[in-house]
Design an enzyme around this catalytic site. Structure first.
Site, PDB file in Angstrom:
ATOM      1  N   GLU A   1      -6.638  26.669  -7.866  1.00 43.88           N
ATOM      2  CA  GLU A   1      -6.981  27.936  -8.361  1.00 43.88           C
ATOM      3  C   GLU A   1      -7.381  27.784  -9.871  1.00 43.88           C
ATOM      4  OE1 GLU A   1      -4.286  28.628  -5.008  1.00 43.88           O
ATOM      5  OE2 GLU A   1      -4.299  27.480  -6.763  1.00 43.88           O
TER       6      GLU A   1
ATOM      7  N   PHE B   1      -1.216  33.139  -7.947  1.00 45.52           N
ATOM      8  CA  PHE B   1      -1.872  32.110  -8.184  1.00 45.52           C
ATOM      9  C   PHE B   1      -2.886  32.326  -9.358  1.00 45.52           C
ATOM     10  CE2 PHE B   1      -1.176  31.434  -3.527  1.00 45.52           C
ATOM     11  CZ  PHE B   1       0.151  30.747  -3.673  1.00 45.52           C
TER      12      PHE B   1
ATOM     13  N   HIS C   1      -2.534  40.525  -2.774  1.00 41.75           N
ATOM     14  CA  HIS C   1      -1.132  40.323  -2.364  1.00 41.75           C
ATOM     15  C   HIS C   1      -0.197  40.328  -3.760  1.00 41.75           C
ATOM     16  CE1 HIS C   1      -3.357  38.563   0.956  1.00 41.75           C
ATOM     17  NE2 HIS C   1      -2.433  38.758   1.601  1.00 41.75           N
TER      18      HIS C   1
ATOM     19  N   ASP D   1       6.356  37.000   3.167  1.00 36.67           N
ATOM     20  CA  ASP D   1       5.906  35.659   2.085  1.00 36.67           C
ATOM     21  C   ASP D   1       7.221  35.466   1.074  1.00 36.67           C
ATOM     22  OD1 ASP D   1       3.978  35.465   3.655  1.00 36.67           O
ATOM     23  OD2 ASP D   1       2.521  35.817   2.063  1.00 36.67           O
TER      24      ASP D   1
ATOM     25  N   ARG E   1      -1.315  43.885  -0.110  1.00 33.29           N
ATOM     26  CA  ARG E   1      -1.463  43.456   1.328  1.00 33.29           C
ATOM     27  C   ARG E   1      -1.315  44.449   2.183  1.00 33.29           C
ATOM     28  NH1 ARG E   1       2.948  39.049   3.978  1.00 33.29           N
ATOM     29  NH2 ARG E   1       1.809  38.909   5.974  1.00 33.29           N
TER      30      ARG E   1
END
Length: 312
Positions: A58, A83, A109, A117, A167
């Site tokens: 990233e 990220f 997300h 997650d 998400r």
């Protein structure tokens, strides 16, 4: 609101990019091995020559995006919020923010609705991080309509933009003929006189539902959608605060440094007002179904209703 159409704003991001790509040949989309999840695969299928998979790197992706921007391209760098804002913060700050390059960051997300997650991927700190970068515009759309509009507005805007997407599927609340999106301008969705509820992102729909419950108790709540955290619509916030005398902020983000903090800064300087911040209270998330996490952390309509009622 179960009968209302629901769409995840990450889906909206992918669809909007594909539409944007048809209109503008200078749009380039970058991804970090997550095209299926961020939905940039929609753009990749339509314009494979303008889609770059940078792999699980990233920080490098942000550098590539910065380089593309210097050539006149309009890059949309896409990955999970954790990220984009977390892992690549230094590159976003120094390679994109410092030279004020025309890079758009699509961060999907975000928040606890990443669900199973778990805490490592549930970014509740990204708004706070991104709004500290000088010149960075920060947008957190509430639904499909607003997310699509934000992507097009970000393209037209000259300078770095951070867009936050989710998400989970959320209700479509802005599907109206008179809907208008403008960077830096909040939207009053419900007029009220007893308390101001200022929300962003997926909590806007929950706050509208909570306002209906409050109305049944004789509490007239004004609901404002602040889709642009930076620059924030200070005039709208101050006007509403002066009218109601009480302000509640609601966000799927830490109460530290996000919408609640931004509103508090405005009120402290321009119109000192009693404020309640609803959000993630200085804790990490945990693994579990998105809907259950929203309820556990007090971000569902019923919890917001109870908190606002007690506050008023």
């Amino acid at each position: 609101m179960s009968e209302v159409k629901k769409i995840a704003t990450r889906e909206s991001y992918g669809n909007a990019l594909a539409e944007l790509g048809k209109e503008h040949a200078d749009v380039v989309v970058l991804d970090a091995d997550l095209a299926g999840a961020t939905k940039t695969a929609v753009f990749m299928k339509a314009f494979p020559e303008r889609h770059i998979d940078c792999g699980i790197a990233e920080a490098n992706m942000m550098g590539v995006a910065a380089g593309l921007a210097t050539t006149g391209k309009v890059p949309f760098a896409s990955t999970f919020a954790m990220f984009a804002a977390g892992r690549a913060f230094e590159q976003v700050r120094n390679s994109i923010g410092y030279p004020h390059l025309n890079v758009k960051i699509g961060a999907t997300h975000a928040g606890i609705t990443v669900g199973e997650d778990g805490a490592t991927h549930q970014c509740n700190e990204d708004i706070a991080l991104m709004r500290t970068i000088p010149g960075m515009t920060v947008i957190c759309p509430s639904d499909d309509v607003e997310a699509r509009a934000a992507v097009f507005a970000a393209y037209e805007y000259e300078g770095p933009v951070y867009m936050r997407f989710g998400r989970a599927a959320v209700p479509v609340i802005n599907d109206k003929p008179d809907y208008k999106f403008e960077i830096g301008k909040g939207v009053t969705l419900r007029e009220g006189k007893d308390v101001t509820i200022i929300a962003t992102g997926i909590l806007v729909a929950n706050c509208l539902e909570a306002a209906e419950k409050l109305a049944a108790d004789g509490i007239d709540a004004e609901v404002i959608n602040i889709h642009t955290i930076k620059p924030i619509d200070a005039d709208l916030i101050v006007a509403s605060a002066q009218k109601t005398g009480k302000v509640v902020t609601a966000e799927e983000h830490s109460v530290i440094g996000g919408l609640g903090g931004a509103v508090a800064e405005v009120l402290t300087e321009k119109a000192p007002t009693k404020q309640l911040r609803i959000g993630i209270n200085d804790v990490f998330g945990e693994s579990g179904p998105a809907a259950e996490l929203v309820k556990k952390y007090g971000l569902d309509a019923d919890s917001i209703y109870e908190k606002v009622k007690a506050f008023v």
